[in-house]
Design an enzyme around this catalytic site. Sequence first.
Site: not given
Length: 454
Positions: A290, A314, A390, A393, A416, A425
């Site tokens: 990110r 995150k 992004h 990514r 994730h 994806y």
Amino acid sequence: MLRLPEVRLHDESRAARRGPRCRRRSRGAPRGRGDLPYLRSRHRAAGGGDGAPGAAPCRRTAGPGGDRPAGTTVRWRARWLEVRDAWRLAIRRTDRGPRHSDDEGRKGRLRTCLEPTRRRRIRRRQRRSVTATATPPAALDRFLGTLAARDASEHTQRAYRTAVGTYLAWLHERGVDWRAPARADLRAYLARLTTINARSSVAQRLAAIRAFHRFAARDGLAPGDPWGAIATPRLPRRLPRVLEVDQVDRLMAAIDEELVHAEDGGTEVAVALALRDRAVIETAYAAGLRISELAAADLGSLDLRRGEVRVLGKGRKERIGLLGGPARSALAAYLDEARGVLLAQRRGSGPDPAEIFLNHRGEAIGVRGLRLRIDRLCRIAGLPEGVSPHTLRHSFATHLLDGGADLRVVQELLGHESLATTQVYTHVSPARLRSAYRAAHPRAAREAVSDLLP
């Protein structure tokens, strides 16, 4: 003291010339129609009453005017209903501002008698507003304290403070108690959000407001969560935008051209910035970082020998991103030839920045600076509109799946928490879907009928 408009319900001159309307009944006798003026005209037409069966209707004493004309009670009730409706209408319109009306005289007569009512309503609203604003700052501070205790990032705390603070200020302006707002108030605020914000921003603000009310209900600051019964708009599930492999190659070629131009006629700082830009793009695409992780990466987290970079994602979750050969070469060239040049442009005091990527002033480059540089390079490469940092990514994850990588591996590399987030994806990668279809479907590998015909 309330003043009612003057209403004459009968003709006094005619009433003086007539006798008594009804005879006096004895104590304990059943009540008939003649005891009081009856207001329901349909009973007069039907000949019924609410007294004893067979009770004789009351008649006026004969006089100069004779018997009472038919329809007098209907006219009396019509005038009374007119006054009552005017009173209720004036009460409802007291706080709504001026309106056009055909009967301005009636509204003018009622304005004086309704002024005390309007003042009482204003005082009650002021008292409610004072009560409603007595605790929101303290409740909001306690809520933000719980976010800090859960180790939420500064960006999350700032976003929640803005969303909840704006919501409480809006309730305060309307004089609504934040602990128990009405459904109409919540729907009005939701309509306000949808008119001035995008759907993603509305969802983010509502998530913060719901979290605040759940915290208040759990800690006993409010009786419950008023947003629990409010339906909120859902976000459309859109597939992420990805770049093709040749588009990524075009982006890298544009960066190389920038480097060549800087080496031919540019300054030393321009060459250093071109080397930095190439290292930024290679690292972002190789590790799927990110933009915030890219800006916060420091020298201690980089291991070029092993081709790894440790980042904090995150939720303050730490993970390791892998670097390929081009990314390691670009980072080595930047650290050896460019970072020292940029660091020499620094004029501030204090220790040198530990971040990997620096700006033209020798300070750590921020998220906004990285975004501006990447957007500029995408325009130079002629990439489609809407390509963002992004997108690199998204392209990283999609190209890994196209190459046959396992979904769990891609989830770990992206950081994730849920596999469902990574599964999006699989819908973006048509090559992976096509190969899985050909391998699994029993008739997918057969030749077409047209190919078999002579």
